[in-house]
Design an enzyme around this catalytic site. Structure first.
Site, short mmCIF file in Angstrom:
data_model
loop_
_atom_site.label_atom_id
_atom_site.label_comp_id
_atom_site.label_asym_id
_atom_site.label_seq_id
_atom_site.Cartn_x
_atom_site.Cartn_y
_atom_site.Cartn_z
N SER A 86 -1.41 0.96 -9.41
CA SER A 86 -0.97 -0.14 -9.19
C SER A 86 -1.73 -2.03 -9.66
O SER A 86 -2.37 -1.28 -9.72
CB SER A 86 -0.79 -0.82 -7.36
N SER A 87 -0.79 -3.11 -9.90
CA SER A 87 -1.35 -3.89 -9.87
C SER A 87 -2.71 -4.50 -9.20
O SER A 87 -3.73 -5.03 -10.27
CB SER A 87 -0.67 -4.80 -10.57
N CYS A 88 -2.83 -3.69 -7.66
CA CYS A 88 -3.98 -4.13 -6.67
C CYS A 88 -5.13 -3.65 -7.14
O CYS A 88 -6.47 -3.74 -7.17
CB CYS A 88 -3.54 -3.75 -5.81
N TYR A 132 -5.97 1.11 -0.27
CA TYR A 132 -5.15 1.58 -1.34
C TYR A 132 -5.66 2.25 -2.92
O TYR A 132 -5.55 2.45 -3.75
CB TYR A 132 -3.79 0.87 -1.18
N LYS A 142 -6.74 4.64 -5.43
CA LYS A 142 -5.88 4.94 -7.22
C LYS A 142 -6.78 4.87 -7.73
O LYS A 142 -6.44 5.29 -8.85
CB LYS A 142 -4.97 3.39 -7.16
N HIS A 169 7.10 -4.13 1.44
CA HIS A 169 6.51 -5.22 0.96
C HIS A 169 7.28 -6.31 1.09
O HIS A 169 8.73 -6.40 2.18
CB HIS A 169 6.72 -4.53 -0.47
N TRP A 208 5.75 -15.55 6.26
CA TRP A 208 4.49 -14.82 6.32
C TRP A 208 3.45 -15.80 4.89
O TRP A 208 3.73 -15.59 4.16
CB TRP A 208 4.23 -13.69 6.24
#
Ligand code: GDP
Length: 291
Positions: free
Chosen positions: A90-92, A119, A123, A162, A185
């Site tokens: 993931s890009s995170c 998370y 990864k 998401h 949000w």
């Protein structure tokens, strides 16, 4: 993904595995699946996923469950170095202060964004373990880093999803209830890059036939929008007539995370679904299947 892969001339058989048929929290079940099916390629897309609120709230479950899944999948292939692995990240996983567009080389060069660090850590561990298998046992592994994905069959929960599926549900409800305003949000300022899920499946199919010379490969659309712009696009698509208000008491998360796509683009792949088109298709899918 199964539908797109099964049309590929490169693929003779797609064996999909869902949580109903294999419990990836169990090493025995995961190993049995691998031994029984003898796949040429494993695509590890399994994960506990969620949006900013879910990641930030259920921090323990996000690291624990994702670690278990990834460790079991990777441990199950240790004795089979001929099985190739496409591992989804993931890009995170990239550092919060990585300069944008984020290049693959910024991997492990700084601290993680705090709302989804559990998370991301799971990864990162999968990537590190994959590297260990490559170096020690000679496995062929590629780690794909997709940007925020969206599309049909997503989780449209109001709180745990998401942003795109969350807002689709929120706008649909606001239209149905003829609400005068809708609350989004955060500040609306964060910048995000979104990729339509079918484009991502096509990228995986595209990569099956390539040499996997990269350890990490970013996959995105290259199209950056603010959450505010996204909200106004969905207002138009849904036909909502009220006002959009922002709720800064909710977290913004990462201010920006646009991926650099030079590597995948130079292999000859780019996304084909513009955001507005993908949003319209996803909103229609929601109307047909969930609403
Ligand atoms: P992120 O990319 O990991 O931060 O994941 P999300 O897709 O959950 O959130 C993206 C951005 O959208 C964040 O800045 C959120 O604060 C913002 N956002 C605005 N409204 C919503 C909503 O209804 N759901 C979610 N998940 N995010 C929202």
């Amino acid at each position: 993904m199964s539908r797109i892969l099964s049309k590929s001339s490169f693929v003779s058989k797609v064996i999909s595995s869902t949580r109903k048929d294999t419990n990836l929290f169990s090493l025995t079940e995961t190993s049995n699946k691998i031994v029984h099916e003898k796949p040429d390629i494993v695509i590890n897309a399994a994960a506990k996923v969620g949006g900013i609120m879910a990641n930030n709230t259920f921090r323990t479950e996000f690291i624990l469950e994702n670690l278990k899944i990834n460790l079991n999948v990777l441990e199950s292939i240790i004795n089979y170095p001929d099985i190739k692995l496409i591992n989804l990240g993931s890009s995170c996983i990239y550092p919060l202060d990585a300069s944008n567009p984020i290049v693959e080389e910024s991997f492990m060069s700084g601290k993680l964004e705090p709302t989804n660090s559990p998370y991301a850590m799971a990864k990162l561990t999968a990537i590190e373990m994959g590297n260990a298998l490559k170096i020690q046992y000679g496995h062929k592994i590629i780690n794909l880093m997709p940007t925020n994905l969206y599309g049909p069959n997503d989780n449209f929960d109001l709180n745990n999803s998401h942003v795109i599926p969350g807002l689709i549900s929120r706008f649909y409800n606001a239209v149905s209830n003829e609400s005068s305003e809708i609350s989004i949000w955060g500040t609306g300022a964060p910048l995000r890059e979104f990729l339509y899920v079918e484009d991502f499946a096509n990228a995986i199919e595209f990569l099956l036939e390539k040499e996997w010379e990269h350890e990490l490969l970013n996959i995105g659309s290259g199209e950056e929008v603010s959450i505010k712009q996204l909200a106004y696009l969905l207002k138009e698509i849904s036909g909502f007539k009220g006002d959009i208000v922002f709720d800064p008491s909710k977290p913004d998360g990462n201010p920006k995370k646009l991926l650099n796509l030079d590597k995948i683009n130079s292999l000859g792949w780019e996304s084909s679904t513009p955001l507005e088109v993908g949003l319209k298709k996803t909103y229609q899918w929601y109307l047909d299947n969930i609403a």
